[in-house]
Design a protein around this motif. Structure first.
Motif, PDB file in Angstrom:
ATOM      1  N   LEU A  40       0.824  -1.206   0.000  1.00 41.67           N
ATOM      2  CA  LEU A  40       0.000   0.000   0.000  1.00 41.67           C
ATOM      3  C   LEU A  40       0.863   1.263   0.000  1.00 41.67           C
ATOM      4  N   ILE A  41       1.946   1.239   0.782  1.00 43.55           N
ATOM      5  CA  ILE A  41       2.839   2.396   0.836  1.00 43.55           C
ATOM      6  C   ILE A  41       3.502   2.620  -0.520  1.00 43.55           C
ATOM      7  N   ALA A  42       3.947   1.533  -1.155  1.00 39.96           N
ATOM      8  CA  ALA A  42       4.563   1.650  -2.481  1.00 39.96           C
ATOM      9  C   ALA A  42       3.577   2.219  -3.496  1.00 39.96           C
ATOM     10  N   GLU A  43       2.330   1.802  -3.394  1.00 39.58           N
ATOM     11  CA  GLU A  43       1.293   2.309  -4.306  1.00 39.58           C
ATOM     12  C   GLU A  43       1.100   3.809  -4.126  1.00 39.58           C
ATOM     13  N   LYS A  44       1.083   4.269  -2.867  1.00 44.64           N
ATOM     14  CA  LYS A  44       0.939   5.705  -2.593  1.00 44.64           C
ATOM     15  C   LYS A  44       2.148   6.482  -3.122  1.00 44.64           C
ATOM     16  N   ALA A  45       3.328   5.892  -2.989  1.00 51.22           N
ATOM     17  CA  ALA A  45       4.535   6.572  -3.455  1.00 51.22           C
ATOM     18  C   ALA A  45       4.512   6.746  -4.970  1.00 51.22           C
ATOM     19  N   ARG A  46       4.188   5.695  -5.682  1.00 54.77           N
ATOM     20  CA  ARG A  46       4.158   5.783  -7.147  1.00 54.77           C
ATOM     21  C   ARG A  46       3.102   6.787  -7.601  1.00 54.77           C
ATOM     22  N   ALA A  47       1.976   6.810  -6.911  1.00 50.83           N
ATOM     23  CA  ALA A  47       0.925   7.767  -7.267  1.00 50.83           C
ATOM     24  C   ALA A  47       1.391   9.204  -7.081  1.00 50.83           C
ATOM     25  N   ALA A  48       2.329   9.406  -6.145  1.00 51.15           N
ATOM     26  CA  ALA A  48       2.862  10.752  -5.893  1.00 51.15           C
ATOM     27  C   ALA A  48       4.069  11.061  -6.771  1.00 51.15           C
ATOM     28  N   GLY A  49       4.407  10.154  -7.709  1.00 53.86           N
ATOM     29  CA  GLY A  49       5.529  10.388  -8.605  1.00 53.86           C
ATOM     30  C   GLY A  49       6.872  10.061  -7.994  1.00 53.86           C
ATOM     31  N   ILE A  50       6.873   9.240  -6.965  1.00 52.66           N
ATOM     32  CA  ILE A  50       8.117   8.881  -6.272  1.00 52.66           C
ATOM     33  C   ILE A  50       8.563   7.496  -6.728  1.00 52.66           C
ATOM     34  N   ARG A  51       9.835   7.370  -7.076  1.00 52.84           N
ATOM     35  CA  ARG A  51      10.359   6.071  -7.475  1.00 52.84           C
ATOM     36  C   ARG A  51      10.449   5.150  -6.260  1.00 52.84           C
ATOM     37  N   VAL A  52      10.166   3.880  -6.448  1.00 58.85           N
ATOM     38  CA  VAL A  52      10.197   2.897  -5.370  1.00 58.85           C
ATOM     39  C   VAL A  52      11.303   1.889  -5.657  1.00 58.85           C
ATOM     40  N   VAL A  53      12.186   1.703  -4.697  1.00 56.78           N
ATOM     41  CA  VAL A  53      13.280   0.743  -4.814  1.00 56.78           C
ATOM     42  C   VAL A  53      13.114  -0.314  -3.727  1.00 56.78           C
ATOM     43  N   ASP A  54      13.027  -1.565  -4.139  1.00 59.60           N
ATOM     44  CA  ASP A  54      12.902  -2.682  -3.203  1.00 59.60           C
ATOM     45  C   ASP A  54      14.282  -3.291  -2.986  1.00 59.60           C
ATOM     46  N   PRO A  55      14.823  -3.225  -1.772  1.00 61.87           N
ATOM     47  CA  PRO A  55      16.175  -3.737  -1.537  1.00 61.87           C
ATOM     48  C   PRO A  55      16.237  -5.246  -1.311  1.00 61.87           C
ATOM     49  N   THR A  56      15.093  -5.918  -1.339  1.00 61.29           N
ATOM     50  CA  THR A  56      15.078  -7.352  -1.033  1.00 61.29           C
ATOM     51  C   THR A  56      16.060  -8.155  -1.882  1.00 61.29           C
ATOM     52  N   PRO A  57      16.166  -7.920  -3.219  1.00 64.10           N
ATOM     53  CA  PRO A  57      17.123  -8.707  -4.016  1.00 64.10           C
ATOM     54  C   PRO A  57      18.581  -8.498  -3.613  1.00 64.10           C
ATOM     55  N   TRP A  58      18.867  -7.446  -2.858  1.00 61.58           N
ATOM     56  CA  TRP A  58      20.241  -7.219  -2.404  1.00 61.58           C
ATOM     57  C   TRP A  58      20.572  -8.058  -1.171  1.00 61.58           C
ATOM     58  N   LEU A  59      19.543  -8.702  -0.590  1.00 65.93           N
ATOM     59  CA  LEU A  59      19.737  -9.444   0.649  1.00 65.93           C
ATOM     60  C   LEU A  59      19.209 -10.877   0.592  1.00 65.93           C
ATOM     61  N   CYS A  60      18.265 -11.131  -0.304  1.00 61.27           N
ATOM     62  CA  CYS A  60      17.578 -12.425  -0.304  1.00 61.27           C
ATOM     63  C   CYS A  60      17.306 -12.906  -1.730  1.00 61.27           C
TER      64      CYS A  60
END
Length: 699
Positions: free
Chosen positions: A639-659
């Motif tokens: 939900l937070i990522a969805e709100k960020a994209r709607a506000a024009g903010i890029r979303v970076v998921d760091p999970t692939p850097w750890l898992c």
């Protein structure tokens, strides 16, 4: 002991203080007070063992403070009346003989148990706790750690219950002197004692609202509780004239007040402060009414032999129960009540073999100099063992910065593909890399801006914003958020320097970015400092208009947050996830017109990673966590990522850097996590190529 000790790991324990030690020199034995000791210690042990109904059992510490103030003051006044003076040397000799022998046995046993059973990462800190305990200063050490975000998140020490003993002994450095000065004039004594009680209570109320750890562990905020017992002792002659019926009724009222506090208080109770008045006044009433209301009053129950027997053992039980619960949980994790019962048996053994024989030994009893020498010997023994033990800390899974992973990723044509392969290889590995098990003490692995004093802790609201990266560059990137933003500092700093950007790091402990007032579980109150600091950060961003803002923050809110009406809302369901995401949306709006990146929360390891690896150095797969379990609150995260994209903010998921499908705590030759949630700076620096590409895709 998963369920039972889970609450203990969140907040500091509330143990029974040294008042449990019998005052054998008291001229008149009070069976009701002996039984009251039993009630207090039982409440505390039940609370620590995880008995939910007695979550407020920590009030036993207050009961014991009042008892101690009453008995010690009675003893001192009786000596003053009988001999015309008070021998400070005899007083401290008696204290040493009553308290130090058993305490020494318990502390040394705890240090030995920690060596053999607890993860090696914890041993050095426990030996330091032993040293602080020996010099009655552990309460101040714990208060300082309580407002240190990283230290507050650590597992509790098996010796931290000795803080209450420290509080008492600090009080008794001053109290006999005050009696010496004023004892010939009881009005002056009462006036001085009243000022002490009123001042300490006022400090307790004020500091509880400002900093709960300092209020909880401070002798300055606890002195009034011992003083309340002292006031009862000073007024005992007048209290002896109470009508018997009234005294009996009052004793039950006082005992009910203690019970009500134990049954209704929780970890979220703002304590001590005003709340401590209930158990303290209740205990004072029971003691004051006891001599006149014993037959029909609460003393008729408190004086029963089973309670008296437990009360006789209460000091030893106080000393043993906490280390047994903590260390015993390693081998018997789901059985706190048998462990608590076992600690009572140990108290029985040490009472008959150590405590009572030494306290009543004819060559020690009544000989002040001999008693002080014996006490000093016990202290020196503890200091020697703790100091030597601290020098020979077992091997732990921290070593010097491991260069191989960083070098591999820097040289790789496709760093992510290489990292993915290394993650899978590391997850299958059965042993720690040899270069990660040197016999050295674990560093904190703090981000550089934290070590520089630029990270803001709980109480502070100053927006410091130290400058890093390429300090001469014209383009500026802000890194804002809580400690989960701070643990990416090394990577963001390297990336900014490589790309010729200035970096301004604005981070604050446990201060999340969504526009919300949260309950802070350490301060035990609304985290208003976070609101003020966060508003100041956004105001600075609005003024300076940086070229980019990187936002990172913990997705959890452990204590809940306050809604528009001021009601505390525990965020547990989908509806609350929506409200939490809406508060993030409000923060995103404050970044309108400024390029921004949301660096999502990192996966969580399986417990405290270094401790797990220390315990399973030959079977590291035990510390690998499935990725599905490492991502907390996935619905809220989406939900937070969805709100960020709607506000024009890029979303970076760091999970692939750890898992991949799993999250190992060691990748290649590098330890990933420094505790139960934060990255080591070594690992953050190693993944710089990936962070740089994500934040600066255009180069």
């Amino acid at each position: 002991m998963q369920s039972a000790v889970s609450s203990i790991l969140i907040t500091p324990p509330r143990p029974v203080p040294a008042a449990a030690a019998p005052a054998s020199g008291h001229s008149r034995f009070r069976p009701d007070i002996e039984g009251l000791r039993a009630v207090a210690v039982t409440l505390v042990v039940l609370s620590h063992a995880g008995a939910g109904r007695f979550a407020g059992g920590y009030v036993g510490v207050d009961v014991f403070f009042v008892i101690s103030g009453f008995l010690i003051t009675t003893l001192l006044l009786a000596e003053q009346t009988r001999a015309g003076r008070i021998s400070l040397r005899r007083f401290y000799a008696r204290r040493a003989l009553r308290l130090l022998p058993v305490a020494t046995v318990v502390v040394l046993s705890t240090v030995a148990g920690a060596w053999f059973l607890l993860p090696a990462t914890r041993f050095h800190e426990i030996t330091v706790d032993a040293l602080y305990s020996t010099f009655y200063g552990i309460n101040w050490r714990l208060a300082g750690q309580g407002v240190d975000y990283m230290a507050a998140a650590a597992e509790p020490s098996p010796l931290q219950h000795l803080w209450s003993l420290a509080v008492e002994e600090q009080f008794y450095l001053v109290w006999p002197l005050l009696i010496l000065i004023t004892a010939r004039n009881r009005r002056l004594l009462v006036a001085a004692l009243s000022v002490l009680v009123a001042g300490s209570l006022a400090l307790s109320v004020w500091q509880t609202g400002e900093s709960a750890p300092w209020a909880y562990f401070g002798s300055h905020t606890r002195a009034w509780e011992l003083g309340a017992g002292a006031l009862v002792a000073v007024g005992s002659a007048r209290l002896a004239t109470l009508p018997r019926g009234l005294a009996a009724a009052l004793s039950w009222v006082g005992l009910a007040a203690v019970g009500a506090a134990a049954l209704t208080f929780t970890e979220k109770t703002s304590f001590p402060g005003y709340a401590a008045l209930l158990p303290v006044l209740g205990t004072a009433i029971v003691i004051a009414a006891g001599p006149r209301g014993t037959r029909w009053g609460a003393g008729s129950m408190l004086g029963l032999r089973p309670l008296r027997e437990i009360g006789k053992l209460s000091y030893g039980w106080y000393l043993w129960h906490w280390p047994i619960l903590i260390i015993g949980a390693v081998v018997w994790p789901e059985h706190p009540y048998p462990l608590a019962a076992g600690s009572l048996l140990l108290a029985l053994v040490t009472y008959h073999l150590v405590e009572n024989p030494l306290r009543s030994h004819p060559r020690l009893r009544g000989r002040a100099r001999t008693g002080l020498v014996a006490g000093l010997a016990f202290s020196l023994l503890t200091v020697t063992v703790a100091a030597v033990g601290g020098r020979f800390t077992p091997a732990i899974p921290y070593g010097p910065p491991a260069p191989d992973l960083a070098a591999e990723l820097a040289a790789a044509r496709d760093p992510q593909a290489r990292l993915t392969a290394l993650i899978d290889e590391s997850a299958l590995r059965g042993r720690m890399p040899s270069n990660l098990t040197p016999p050295v003490t674990s560093p904190r692995q703090e981000p550089a801006h934290d070590a520089d004093g630029c990270h803001v802790d709980f109480i502070d609201t100053e927006v410091r914003g130290c400058v890093y990266g390429d300090r001469t560059a014209k383009r500026t990137v802000f890194l804002i958020g809580d400690s989960r933003a701070g643990h990416w500092f090394a990577a963001v700093d390297n990336a900014a320097r490589n790309q010729h950007w200035r970096l301004v790091a604005l981070t604050k402990s446990a201060c999340q970015i969504p526009q919300v007032l949260v309950y802070n579980v350490v301060l035990k109150r609304p985290y208003t400092e976070c609101v003020r600091w966060r508003d100041a950060v956004f105001a600075r961003i609005a003024r300076e208009r940086p070229r980019m803002v990187v936002v990172a923050s913990n997705d959890l809110d452990n204590g809940g947050f306050y809604d528009e009406s001021g009601k505390l809302v525990p965020t547990e369901g989908r509806a609350d996830d929506v409200r939490w995401a809406q508060r993030w949306e409000q923060s995103f709006r404050r970044l309108a017109g400024i390029p921004a990146v949301l660096l999502q929360d990192t996966p969580w390891p399986a417990g405290i990673a270094p401790a797990c690896l220390a315990a399973h150095a030959r079977k590291t797969r035990a510390c690998v966590r499935p990725a599905a379990k490492a991502i907390y609150e996935p619905n809220r995260r989406a939900l937070i990522a969805e709100k960020a994209r709607a506000a024009g903010i890029r979303v970076v998921d760091p999970t692939p850097w750890l898992c991949t499908t799993v999250c190992p705590p060691v990748i290649g030759d590098t330890l990933v996590y420094r505790d139960k949630s934060h990255l080591t700076q070594t690992y953050a620096a190693a993944v710089t190529p990936l962070v740089e590409k994500a934040l600066f895709p255009a180069g």
